[in-house]
Design a protein around this motif. Structure first.
Motif, short mmCIF file in Angstrom:
data_model
loop_
_atom_site.label_atom_id
_atom_site.label_comp_id
_atom_site.label_asym_id
_atom_site.label_seq_id
_atom_site.Cartn_x
_atom_site.Cartn_y
_atom_site.Cartn_z
N PRO A 130 -5.69 -1.17 2.64
CA PRO A 130 -5.54 0.29 2.50
C PRO A 130 -5.79 1.02 3.82
O PRO A 130 -5.05 1.95 4.16
CB PRO A 130 -6.59 0.64 1.44
N ARG A 131 -6.82 0.62 4.56
CA ARG A 131 -7.09 1.27 5.84
C ARG A 131 -5.98 0.97 6.86
O ARG A 131 -5.54 1.86 7.59
CB ARG A 131 -8.45 0.82 6.38
N ALA A 132 -5.52 -0.28 6.89
CA ALA A 132 -4.44 -0.63 7.81
C ALA A 132 -3.18 0.18 7.52
O ALA A 132 -2.50 0.66 8.44
CB ALA A 132 -4.14 -2.13 7.72
N ALA A 133 -2.86 0.33 6.23
CA ALA A 133 -1.67 1.10 5.86
C ALA A 133 -1.81 2.57 6.23
O ALA A 133 -0.86 3.19 6.73
CB ALA A 133 -1.42 0.95 4.36
N ARG A 134 -2.99 3.15 6.00
CA ARG A 134 -3.20 4.55 6.37
C ARG A 134 -3.12 4.74 7.89
O ARG A 134 -2.49 5.70 8.36
CB ARG A 134 -4.57 5.03 5.87
N ASP A 135 -3.74 3.84 8.64
CA ASP A 135 -3.74 3.99 10.09
C ASP A 135 -2.34 3.81 10.67
O ASP A 135 -1.93 4.53 11.58
CB ASP A 135 -4.69 2.96 10.72
N ILE B 86 2.92 6.40 12.66
CA ILE B 86 4.34 6.66 12.41
C ILE B 86 4.59 8.15 12.19
O ILE B 86 5.56 8.71 12.72
CB ILE B 86 4.82 5.81 11.20
N GLU B 87 3.74 8.78 11.41
CA GLU B 87 3.89 10.22 11.16
C GLU B 87 3.81 11.02 12.45
O GLU B 87 4.62 11.94 12.67
CB GLU B 87 2.80 10.69 10.19
N ALA B 88 2.86 10.67 13.31
CA ALA B 88 2.73 11.40 14.56
C ALA B 88 3.93 11.21 15.45
O ALA B 88 4.41 12.15 16.10
CB ALA B 88 1.45 10.93 15.30
N ALA B 89 4.49 10.00 15.46
CA ALA B 89 5.68 9.74 16.27
C ALA B 89 6.88 10.51 15.74
O ALA B 89 7.67 11.08 16.51
CB ALA B 89 5.97 8.25 16.29
N GLY B 90 7.04 10.55 14.43
CA GLY B 90 8.18 11.25 13.83
C GLY B 90 8.08 12.75 13.91
O GLY B 90 9.10 13.45 13.86
N ALA B 91 6.87 13.29 14.04
CA ALA B 91 6.69 14.74 14.04
C ALA B 91 6.57 15.32 15.44
O ALA B 91 6.44 16.54 15.60
CB ALA B 91 5.41 15.09 13.26
N SER B 92 6.65 14.47 16.47
CA SER B 92 6.35 14.94 17.83
C SER B 92 7.54 15.57 18.54
O SER B 92 7.38 16.04 19.66
CB SER B 92 5.79 13.79 18.67
N ASP B 93 8.71 15.53 17.95
CA ASP B 93 9.87 16.17 18.60
C ASP B 93 9.77 17.70 18.52
O ASP B 93 9.29 18.23 17.53
CB ASP B 93 11.16 15.72 17.94
N GLU C 120 0.83 -1.21 0.00
CA GLU C 120 0.00 0.00 0.00
C GLU C 120 0.86 1.26 0.00
O GLU C 120 0.53 2.25 -0.66
CB GLU C 120 -0.94 0.00 1.21
N TRP C 121 1.96 1.24 0.72
CA TRP C 121 2.83 2.42 0.80
C TRP C 121 3.59 2.67 -0.50
O TRP C 121 4.19 3.73 -0.67
CB TRP C 121 3.80 2.27 1.96
N SER C 122 3.57 1.71 -1.40
CA SER C 122 4.21 1.94 -2.70
C SER C 122 3.32 2.73 -3.65
O SER C 122 3.71 3.05 -4.77
CB SER C 122 4.58 0.59 -3.35
N THR C 123 2.11 3.07 -3.19
CA THR C 123 1.18 3.86 -3.99
C THR C 123 1.21 5.31 -3.52
O THR C 123 2.00 5.69 -2.67
CB THR C 123 -0.25 3.29 -3.88
N ASP C 124 0.30 6.10 -4.02
CA ASP C 124 0.30 7.54 -3.72
C ASP C 124 0.02 7.85 -2.26
O ASP C 124 0.29 8.96 -1.80
CB ASP C 124 -0.74 8.25 -4.59
N VAL C 125 -0.55 6.89 -1.50
CA VAL C 125 -0.92 7.17 -0.12
C VAL C 125 0.28 7.60 0.72
O VAL C 125 0.14 8.33 1.70
CB VAL C 125 -1.61 5.93 0.51
N VAL D 297 -0.67 3.33 22.93
CA VAL D 297 -0.92 2.00 22.35
C VAL D 297 -2.09 2.10 21.37
O VAL D 297 -3.21 2.44 21.77
CB VAL D 297 -1.22 0.97 23.45
N HIS D 298 -1.82 1.80 20.12
CA HIS D 298 -2.78 2.02 19.04
C HIS D 298 -3.23 0.70 18.44
O HIS D 298 -2.40 -0.15 18.09
CB HIS D 298 -2.15 2.89 17.95
#
Length: 359
Positions: free
Chosen positions: A342-347, A352-359, A27-32, A160-161
């Motif tokens: 697709p939903r699993a990949a987005r979630d 991951i995005e939130a963890a990487g942007a939280s600094d 899924e991550w190999s697509t535009d998402v 925990v997600h």
């Protein structure tokens, strides 16, 4: 965002963790995920069916165990200019400054330490505990596993997600098999009671001589269970086929040929192969546990753990009772609608995005 991924489970024979990661990467190999750069770290070239052109792949020699993770992978991560590291296989390098997201699927070595050798169990418990304590976020695949991580590892619940995985659909044009073949898929652990399954098939064969069993998975039991001896003890050599490993193509054929699926596990974090069976049009027989009910709902037959008669009867019904089969498979679409790649990949990516942007 530059996202590092521990991709060691995509090298060699790909099983549970590797298949979960492969589903996300497809899924991550697509535009998402086009806004991100992914770096895959593995101890050897990746063998799974992943189009690696979409990802930077770095081979980090040195084996694939804890030493590789804590020394060789850690060194590569420190030099990788990463914003975040995704560790999809329970544990992560502990001495890195990069924010980490770890996927923890179950805590069997905490819940049942008797299923592991002293050294292995101690190592698993310590490093998983340390990973969970240091991780910016933890991903689980079921509400049951999420509760275990919060309660057994004392991880704050906001870290925990729950991310439900996707399930591969293997048999859109499946024809109803007439030969009564039973299928088991999964690494063979003591908690999955494969000897009980062999026994059930042997007993059923006395009434239904055409009944047979396919077992797919390597033997990881502790204490060791000699399955070849069990097969011979029940006189089942002619009707039990043991595949230590199966490619995706072979696995798809086995699902397509099966008329019932049996997974007699008393403990799982989720249990993806019963869901795969449902997606392939195969009714599953499961031990009645909280997580089995959570995952498959009304689309399964449930038996008490260790009840041989109930197990034999349930497998017989899954094989031969067309009304039971129709009821289970009729309930499958509503169950399977929850499991979407697709939903699993987005979630997962959002965590991951939130963890990487939280600094």
């Amino acid at each position: 965002m530059r996202i590092g991924i521990d991709a060691r489970e995509l090298a060699g024979h790909v099983t549970g963790v590797g298949r979960f990661l492969a589903g996300l990467l497809r899924e991550w190999s697509t535009d998402v995920a086009a806004a991100h750069e992914f770096v895959l770290y593995a101890p050897e070239p990746i063998a799974a069916g992943i189009d690696v052109r979409h990802f930077q792949t770095i081979v980090v020699p040195g084996g694939a165990g804890t030493w590789w993770e804590q020394v060789h992978l850690a060194d590569a991560v420190r030099h990788g200019r990463l914003d975040v590291l995704f560790a999809p296989g329970y544990t992560a390098p502990l001495r890195v400054a990069v924010p980490t997201v770890a996927a923890i699927y179950d805590l069997s070595y905490f819940a049942h330490p008797e299923w592991f050798g002293l050294r292995e169990g101690t190592r698993r418990r310590w490093i998983t505990q340390q990973t969970a304590a240091r991780a910016r976020a933890v991903i689980t695949l079921s509400a049951f596993a999420r509760r275990e991580v919060i309660e057994r590892l004392s991880v704050p619940d906001h870290r925990v997600h729950l991310v439900l995985p996707g399930i591969d659909r293997r048999a859109a044009d499946r024809r109803e098999p007439t030969v009564p073949r039973v299928l088991f898929v999964g690494s063979i652990f003591n908690r999955r009671h494969v000897p009980d399954l062999i026994r059930a098939v042997a007993v059923l064969a006395e009434r239904h001589p055409a009944v047979s069993l396919d077992i797919v998975g390597d033997n990881r039991t502790f204490p060791y269970e000699d399955l070849d001896r069990v097969i011979d003890a029940f006189g089942a050599r002619s009707r039990v086929r043991w595949h230590r490993f199966a490619t995706d193509e072979t696995l798809g054929e086995l699902y397509g040929q099966a008329r019932a699926f049996a997974f007699l596990s008393e403990y799982e974090g989720l249990g993806m192969t019963p869901l795969e069976a449902l997606a392939a049009g195969v009714p599953p027989v499961l031990v009645d546990t909280a997580v089995a009910r959570e995952s498959c709902g009304s689309a399964a037959l449930y038996v008490p753990q260790g009840d041989h008669y109930a197990t034999e009867r349930a497998i017989e019904r899954a094989l031969f009772d067309n009304e039971v089969r129709s009821t289970i498979l009729g309930a499958a679409p509503a169950v399977l609608a929850r499991y979407d790649w697709p939903r699993a990949a987005r979630d997962t990516l959002a965590v991951i995005e939130a963890a990487g942007a939280s600094d």
